[in-house]
Design an enzyme around this catalytic site. Sequence first.
Site: not given
Ligand code: MSP
Length: 480
Positions: A18, A21, A126, A129, A143, A146, A303, A306
């Site tokens: 999304h 990422h 959690c 997380c 949390c 979440h 935020k 889904k």
């Molecule tokens: N799998 C773990 C990371 C392990 S690294 C050794 C994880 N994955 S995650 O899919 O949840 O990715 C989190 C990251 O995605 C955030 O730190 C950020 O880089 C990005 N983002 C996810 N949602 C976001 C927003 N709404 N806004 C900006 N960045 C976001 O955590």
Amino acid sequence: MNKFYITTPIYYVNANPHIGHTYTTVAADVLARFHRMIGDKTFFLTGTDEHGAKIEEWAREAGVEPKQFTDGVSDKFKEAWQKLNISNDNFIRTTDENHKKAVQNALQHMYDRGDICEGKYEGLYCQGCEQFKNEKDLINGLCPDHKTEPTKLSEESYMFRLSKYQDILLKKIESDEYRIRPIERKNEIVSFLKNEKLQDVSFSRKNVKWGIPIPWDETHTTYVWADAFLNYLTGLGWDGLLNSPFQKGGKGDLDFWPPDLHLMSKDILRVHATIWPAMLLSLDLPLPKELFIHGFFLIDGQKMSKSLGNVISPKDLTDKYGVDGARYLLMSATSFGHDGDISWKWFDEKYNADLANGLGNLTARVSNLLEKNEIELGLRADSDSELMKSYSEAMSEYKLDEALKILWHELKKNDEVLTAKAPWKLTEKDEIKGVLEPIAQDILNISILLAPFMPAVSEKIVTQFSERQVKKGESLFPRI
Ligand code: MSP
């Protein structure tokens, strides 16, 4: 020659890619491309985080084997990044055989030196997380990220002696040896390390099957974060053996170690500021140089979720604005390092103002006039310009949105000159050329600096404006 090793978090495969990422990944790509452009030896790593209780449950709900499930979602990430022209040098999956083997080797080493010990974990967890929580971390028992109630765990576990590293972590973070930016994020971690006692962390789970078996006790699997962090090493080809890897002639790309920059958002800062560097200290490996924490996006003030139906996928963006349009809009959406609120309305307006009317319109007008009046130029890019200097300064400080503003300010100046001098009213070819040549030169210089952000559009404009006889090209950004 400098080297530059940059990483994104590896993303959980319980969600499709999304805009969150995408934001991190495009930003990392912009920085990787910038560093290649200035001649640095660059390595850019991204990938997927595929083990653990959460993924196990998602696969069960989807009615497929975990590996089949993670293969499918991991491919979606790969495809999304290809579509967005992401220039990663490797895509690491935690289900890769060499990653799994290396994680086992590394854990064995930490166990042998007494940093992982048999124990028992009792407390809150959690699953969203994949993190252990204290009562203090919760809001009304939930949390905060979440909005779910953590589960109570009480099980035998191999514990990592994180507490042992508290003082040294504080010292390294305070002194910027392990740099955390922006500064308010560093302060937050420093105050956390000063005021709270770090607890040892459970590094193994007896009741989670979907994970890397603990090498000395295969009835346990590895805690998913311990597994995930090591991607930053295995993504370079590290095998987890400590006798040889950093010696010259080692396998893989280990010369790139340590990372120059780990990019992420605040949701995963604390684990990156505690567990991860402590693991490296336990492994006697050099620490990364910097964590940069960019902002978190809200969509129309909310935020993404889904259930709210407001999730924006990278495809939604590229279908509407094109690949480079989407990349531009993301990078200019918020000041890099600060939270931002985005909306479709804002994207549309920004697209029309900066791309359709701004860059697109100026290049169309100038190239059109050059062709119509048969004015030959033969321009060469000028890399010593003032523009280059202020742009590079912004880029080196990771002020990505600022770098774009600098370029757009320059475009606007040229647009104003063009309108004021109105060369379409002139009749003498020399006079027309006198107006158009410096503007065309600026367009060329700007387009070169645009390459990290908009690689395809940049290349098109650069090619177009380097021709002896510049010709009117196709429309770059159709109005929305
Ligand atoms: N799998 C773990 C990371 C392990 S690294 C050794 C994880 N994955 S995650 O899919 O949840 O990715 C989190 C990251 O995605 C955030 O730190 C950020 O880089 C990005 N983002 C996810 N949602 C976001 C927003 N709404 N806004 C900006 N960045 C976001 O955590």
